[in-house]
Scaffold this motif. Structure first.
Motif, short mmCIF file in Angstrom:
data_model
loop_
_atom_site.label_atom_id
_atom_site.label_comp_id
_atom_site.label_asym_id
_atom_site.label_seq_id
_atom_site.Cartn_x
_atom_site.Cartn_y
_atom_site.Cartn_z
N THR A 59 -4.55 3.71 4.40
CA THR A 59 -5.08 3.83 5.60
C THR A 59 -4.37 2.36 6.85
O THR A 59 -3.75 2.90 7.38
CB THR A 59 -6.72 2.92 5.83
N THR A 60 -4.94 1.56 7.19
CA THR A 60 -4.58 0.68 7.59
C THR A 60 -2.73 -0.57 7.63
O THR A 60 -2.42 -0.86 7.83
CB THR A 60 -5.41 -1.25 7.65
N GLY A 61 -2.67 0.07 5.72
CA GLY A 61 -1.90 -0.90 4.81
C GLY A 61 -1.58 -1.79 4.78
O GLY A 61 -0.41 -2.61 3.70
N ALA A 62 -2.27 -2.90 4.82
CA ALA A 62 -2.97 -3.97 4.21
C ALA A 62 -2.77 -4.55 2.83
O ALA A 62 -2.22 -5.22 2.42
CB ALA A 62 -4.85 -4.90 4.94
N THR A 63 -3.14 -3.11 1.76
CA THR A 63 -3.26 -3.91 0.89
C THR A 63 -1.69 -3.94 -0.04
O THR A 63 -1.54 -4.66 -0.79
CB THR A 63 -3.51 -2.60 -0.13
N VAL A 64 -0.63 -2.52 0.56
CA VAL A 64 0.01 -2.38 -0.09
C VAL A 64 1.57 -3.14 0.83
O VAL A 64 2.16 -3.63 0.16
CB VAL A 64 1.20 -0.63 0.16
N CYS A 65 0.71 -3.61 2.39
CA CYS A 65 1.95 -5.22 2.54
C CYS A 65 1.37 -6.27 1.47
O CYS A 65 3.15 -6.93 1.21
CB CYS A 65 1.30 -5.14 3.79
N GLY A 66 0.27 -6.58 1.71
CA GLY A 66 -0.14 -7.38 0.22
C GLY A 66 1.07 -7.41 -0.74
O GLY A 66 1.83 -8.71 -0.91
#
Length: 228
Positions: free
Chosen positions: A197-204
């Motif tokens: 969705t926002t990419g926050a998880t995979v970017c983390g």
């Protein structure tokens, strides 16, 4: 003689099962030839093997299998939040349908190892499985892609679907760490997730992998709207 009788009974039983519980498309529920397969109409709409036009800077590329809409959302939510494992064969069959696609083969050609977005130990104990691993593992192995759990989720976080992009970043700050004994220096890593969705998880996750010396980070999501 007995073998013929047994075969006849099996045929009758299979016919009764087909009549009472005919195979249906997991999206629109129309009758199809085989269980868990998409009908031609849904298959035409479902597969959206697109690359993200503007991925976050830390990521080299992101590909999705389908849009995060209607049928795909329903199936993923059943597996992820309702612990409904009966939808898993349908998701796996969808992946099997694109195993020889040029887009997928090109995307995977430079991957050294694939890993899954990890669950916190408490969430894993509660759910009993990592749904991303269940969906993708056998399919990746069938394509010659090595899979390994490279990350741990050291911070228990709430379910993120109701939070804003900025709040997600704050919640996920320092949530991930590298698995003990892992050496990924110079390797191209694929992070696999069910929903982007926002990419926050995979970017983390990508930040941890980059800090550990990974060369490039790629992402494959089963479903995403890419911010549309």
């Amino acid at each position: 003689m007995i073998d013929k009788i047994i075969q006849g009974l099996k045929f009758i039983w299979a016919t009764l099962i087909y009549i009472i519980y005919p195979p249906i498309c997991p999206i629109c529920h129309e009758i199809v030839d085989e269980r868990n397969e998409l009908c031609p109409s849904c298959a035409k709409k479902f597969f959206q093997l697109n690359l993200h036009k503007k991925p976050p800077e830390i990521l080299s590329s992101i590909i999705r299998i389908t849009k995060y809409r209607g049928g795909s959302r329903e199936l993923l939510w059943k597996l992820k939040f309702d612990n409904d494992l009966t939808v898993l064969p349908a998701l796996q069959k969808m992946l099997a349908a694109i195993i020889n696609s040029t887009e997928i083969k090109n995307f995977l050609s430079n991957i050294d190892v694939a890993t899954y977005v990890p669950l916190h130990a408490n969430r894993l104990k509660e759910r009993g499985y990592n749904q991303v691993e269940l969906i993708f593992k056998d399919w990746l192995i069938a394509q010659g892609v090595s899979t390994e759990n490279l990350l741990v989720r050291k911070k228990s976080t709430p379910k993120l679907f109701s939070y804003s992009p900025e709040d997600r970043k704050k919640i996920l700050q320092d949530a991930f760490d590298l698995m003990s004994g892992v050496d990924i220096r110079g390797k191209n890593i694929l992070i696999v997730d069910d929903i982007y969705t926002t990419g926050a998880t995979v970017c983390g996750c990508a930040k941890v992998l980059k800090n550990a010396g990974a060369a490039k980070i790629f992402v494959m999501a089963f479903a995403s709207d890419f911010g549309d």
